[in-house]
Design a protein around this motif. Sequence first.
Motif, mmCIF file in Angstrom:
data_model
loop_
_atom_site.group_PDB
_atom_site.id
_atom_site.type_symbol
_atom_site.label_atom_id
_atom_site.label_comp_id
_atom_site.label_asym_id
_atom_site.label_seq_id
_atom_site.Cartn_x
_atom_site.Cartn_y
_atom_site.Cartn_z
ATOM 1 N N UNK A 236 0.852 -1.196 0.000
ATOM 2 C CA UNK A 236 0.000 0.000 0.000
ATOM 3 C C UNK A 236 0.884 1.241 0.000
ATOM 4 N N UNK A 237 0.668 2.191 -0.927
ATOM 5 C CA UNK A 237 1.536 3.385 -0.950
ATOM 6 C C UNK A 237 1.321 4.230 0.301
ATOM 7 N N UNK A 238 2.360 4.859 0.791
ATOM 8 C CA UNK A 238 2.268 5.685 1.990
ATOM 9 C C UNK A 238 1.559 7.004 1.684
ATOM 10 N N UNK A 239 1.154 7.711 2.746
ATOM 11 C CA UNK A 239 0.511 9.013 2.583
ATOM 12 C C UNK A 239 1.447 9.979 1.863
ATOM 13 N N UNK A 240 2.739 9.889 2.176
ATOM 14 C CA UNK A 240 3.726 10.757 1.524
ATOM 15 C C UNK A 240 3.808 10.476 0.028
ATOM 16 N N UNK A 241 3.716 9.152 -0.344
ATOM 17 C CA UNK A 241 3.800 8.782 -1.755
ATOM 18 C C UNK A 241 2.571 9.252 -2.529
ATOM 19 N N UNK A 242 1.381 9.228 -1.881
ATOM 20 C CA UNK A 242 0.135 9.614 -2.566
ATOM 21 C C UNK A 242 0.015 11.128 -2.676
#
Length: 358
Positions: free
Chosen positions: A97-103
């Motif tokens: 699952x992509x992190x909040x930073x990545x999204x």
Amino acid sequence: MVELSELTAIPPDFDAPNLALTGHTTLAKMSNTSAKAAQLMAVPSMRAVLGPAKAAQLMAVPSMRAVLGPAKAAQLMAVPSMRAVLGPAKAAQLMAVPSMRAVLGPAKAAQLMAVPSMRAVLGPAKAAQLMAVPSMRAVLGPAKAAQLMAAPSMGDVLGTAKAAQLRAMPSMRDVFKGVTLPPLVQRLPVSPHYPFSEDEGGVRPENEGQILQETGFLELELLKLEPDLLSLLQGARDALKTSNPDRPRHVLVSLRELVTHVMHLLAPDDSIQIWSNDTNCYYNGRPTRRARLMYINRESSSGALAKSGDAHVSWALALMDALNAESHVISSRLTERELCALVIWTESLLYSILGKYL
């Protein structure tokens, strides 16, 4: 021979039992030309990968055991890993699952992280109190909560513009604020508007029951005529209850403005000009108070009610003269009984005017 610094990076498939061997046996096995020894010799050391400075800096970081102590470190090490709890497949899925930073990107993620928490804003006690409130799901149950969540919103049904227009309208509470409706409307007894009693050093009107009935009607008819008039009526009543030394002026000014506005609404200039061209009805081109009262009482200007109609107009003019005179003096000469009587007479005048007109 293999340097000790080169033993820090051990390949995953290294023969684990070899770690238990003594130093002499280990060196002997490493001196062999076996495939495992060759593979270990090919692994670059931490010093070779990071460089001397970085390797020295990393080696200077205290271990978890040094920071927490043996007991805490052992306790933390005993906590099962996410892989152990969820299993390899679930853990791998969660890690994907992509992190909040990545999204959101670094800037948005930092902005979101800077928002203060509910606990920081409300404080621990208030936050705990709010968290203790049962959720809609807990109160209604899963099925009812899901059904309510699936219901279309007012915005979905009416559209955004209509919903916003409906929200902007004043509520019934705003319209009727400060209004005491008659028993016919509210199905409850009307509260007394005059606070005076023998115990409080004031007076109580002898016909209080009749007055309360009339003021209930008065409020309703003023609401039909112009809702803003109710603030003048309530303002006079509220001023009558205060201990303000200038309260007689406040009471009389509110009453005077209330009567004036009612007369102008029920007898506007253009209606009087159509009704009569008698010069005695005008002053400086505007209808006089007498003319407005005569217009309102025009149905009682002939026959058996002619004399009573004229008497009513004269009484109303005398009352308005008293309101004007007493509101312009520096120090009121009215007694408590006289001030209360003026309020009662003014409401009686309004009651009779609205009763005749409506």
